[in-house]
Scaffold this active site. Structure first.
Site, PDB file in Angstrom:
ATOM      1  N   TRP A 102     -38.724 -28.632  -7.225  1.00 31.82           N
ATOM      2  CA  TRP A 102     -40.082 -28.942  -7.673  1.00 31.82           C
ATOM      3  C   TRP A 102     -40.362 -28.382  -9.057  1.00 31.82           C
ATOM      4  O   TRP A 102     -40.997 -29.051  -9.893  1.00 31.82           O
ATOM      5  CB  TRP A 102     -41.097 -28.455  -6.635  1.00 31.82           C
ATOM      6  CG  TRP A 102     -40.880 -29.136  -5.322  1.00 31.82           C
ATOM      7  CD1 TRP A 102     -40.463 -28.568  -4.150  1.00 31.82           C
ATOM      8  CD2 TRP A 102     -40.983 -30.541  -5.062  1.00 31.82           C
ATOM      9  NE1 TRP A 102     -40.315 -29.532  -3.178  1.00 31.82           N
ATOM     10  CE2 TRP A 102     -40.626 -30.749  -3.709  1.00 31.82           C
ATOM     11  CE3 TRP A 102     -41.339 -31.640  -5.840  1.00 31.82           C
ATOM     12  CZ2 TRP A 102     -40.622 -32.013  -3.124  1.00 31.82           C
ATOM     13  CZ3 TRP A 102     -41.337 -32.906  -5.259  1.00 31.82           C
ATOM     14  CH2 TRP A 102     -40.984 -33.073  -3.912  1.00 31.82           C
ATOM     15  N   ASP A 172     -47.669 -23.470  -9.485  1.00 29.05           N
ATOM     16  CA  ASP A 172     -47.732 -24.465  -8.418  1.00 29.05           C
ATOM     17  C   ASP A 172     -47.621 -23.712  -7.096  1.00 29.05           C
ATOM     18  O   ASP A 172     -46.567 -23.177  -6.761  1.00 29.05           O
ATOM     19  CB  ASP A 172     -46.572 -25.459  -8.589  1.00 29.05           C
ATOM     20  CG  ASP A 172     -46.457 -26.454  -7.440  1.00 29.05           C
ATOM     21  OD1 ASP A 172     -47.302 -26.425  -6.519  1.00 29.05           O
ATOM     22  OD2 ASP A 172     -45.502 -27.259  -7.466  1.00 29.05           O
ATOM     23  N   LYS A 196     -49.924 -29.008   3.210  1.00 29.82           N
ATOM     24  CA  LYS A 196     -49.117 -28.000   3.893  1.00 29.82           C
ATOM     25  C   LYS A 196     -50.012 -26.942   4.560  1.00 29.82           C
ATOM     26  O   LYS A 196     -50.014 -26.785   5.763  1.00 29.82           O
ATOM     27  CB  LYS A 196     -48.131 -27.380   2.906  1.00 29.82           C
ATOM     28  CG  LYS A 196     -47.218 -28.431   2.276  1.00 29.82           C
ATOM     29  CD  LYS A 196     -46.313 -27.872   1.204  1.00 29.82           C
ATOM     30  CE  LYS A 196     -45.614 -28.973   0.420  1.00 29.82           C
ATOM     31  NZ  LYS A 196     -44.713 -29.800   1.232  1.00 29.82           N
TER      32      LYS A 196
END
Length: 361
Positions: A102, A172, A196
């Site tokens: 990511w 992030d 999540k």
């Protein structure tokens, strides 16, 4: 209903009581006679949800009045582009710490916008640990430093963060926001896809220091401009109403269950249980992430050989364990145990792991 143990990496599990409340209110939101799927985003009912959800997040994370809380669409992947679009101005350099898939994607998007440098990378270690943050040489003309706090694919997580001084630190936190206590004042911008720990897919939370917004050039298109969304209180365009409503319910559930401190205690117990089962298996199960970088959210591991690993997955699915197959980029196995995953579900998995080892070890 069939017994299912949900370890999906995202979209992830919801608490049963939250789903039951959604079900109860789906046809009639708070006596309006309308579904939350039908109400106007300009209605007083949605404005109340929007404001309350912002306030809940501020209370849970201890966010000061220096910050704005935004609800945006496009997932964290859109933020990979928005961050450099807004802040990587001419003559500046974006500094990235590359710890996995990511953060690598974030780097690739930034390169399309302007000059980008990788401060540290663990690619040589197959991203099985996070890069060492000590002694980093941040570029003197850095627009910001960016890192990913938890890499869901590799199963790695930062335990501590760096101080970048006057240079903005952007992070992030898609997969570990609200899972442990943090000091928001250490960051200039935090973004997190909701699917999540926060809610369903469809909304991304952005926590941004207001002084950072003044650096944004006027040339940025409105839909990609953080300042526009902040000025319009996340109502510049039609927001993801249902997703924000569910974030609201999730935040109330977290608040009711001990807040962020309570989540951290629960999450640590769950992670300890899974890792202990792996470490005590005498090599039958093998953790993939380096011990010092292990994630509390995503446990990655393998079984002693490929054939038994396939059999493990087959039997796990037969017994109701969902989402254990590793990401296609990493293979093997992954257990994702975000805030809503109860300890009992993790205990059921470790009981299955112990039994499988007894039968095949």
């Amino acid at each position: 209903m069939k017994q299912v143990y949900n370890f999906n990496a995202g979209p992830a599990m919801f608490p049963l009581e939250v789903l039951q409340q959604v079900q109860a209110e789906l046809r009639d939101l708070q006596g309006t006679g309308l579904s939350v799927l039908e109400i106007s985003h300009r209605s007083k009912e949605y404005e109340q949800i929007n404001e309350e959800t912002q306030q809940l997040l501020k209370e849970l994370l201890g966010i000061s009045s220096e910050y704005d809380v935004l609800f945006m669409q496009g997932g964290a992947s859109t933020q990979f582009a928005m961050v450099p679009m807004n802040f990587l101005t001419e003559g500046r350099v974006a500094n990235y710490i590359e710890s996995g898939t990511w953060s690598h994607k974030a780097v690739e998007e930034a390169k399309k916008i302007g000059r980008t440098e990788i401060l540290a990378s663990s690619e040589a270690d197959q991203f099985r640990k996070v890069p060492d943050l000590q002694g980093l040489k941040i570029h003197p003309e850095a627009a910001y430093v960016h890192l990913t706090s938890n890499e869901t694919i590799a199963g790695t997580q930062y335990r501590d963060f760096i101080s970048t001084g006057e240079i903005p630190l952007i992070v992030d936190m898609s997969s570990d926001i609200l899972s442990r206590e943090i000091n928001v004042s250490n960051f200039s911008l935090i973004y997190a896809g909701a699917q999540k720990n926060l809610g369903p897919s469809g909304v991304t939370v952005v926590i941004v220091k207001r002084e950072l917004l003044h650096r944004i050039p006027n040339s940025i298109p409105n839909m990609m401009n953080y300042q526009v969304h902040a000025q319009k209180n996340s109502l510049y365009n039609t927001p993801p109403v249902f997703a924000v409503y569910m974030v609201n319910l999730m935040l109330k559930w977290i608040q009711k269950n001990g807040g962020v401190k309570g989540m951290e205690q629960r999450n640590q117990l769950k992670a300890n249980l899974i890792y202990r089962t792996i470490d005590n298996s005498e090599g039958f199960y093998n953790g993939l992430a380096h011990v010092e970088s292990r994630s509390m959210m995503n446990v990655t591991f393998s079984v002693v050989n490929d054939e038994l690993e396939k059999e493990f997955l087959r039997q796990a699915e037969e017994n109701g364990f969902v989402g254990l197959k590793g990401h296609r980029d990493a293979g093997h196995l992954r257990v994702s145990m975000y805030n809503a995953v109860p300890y009992e579900q993790c205990k059921a998995l470790t009981d299955f792991m112990d039994d499988f080892q007894k039968r095949f070890g």
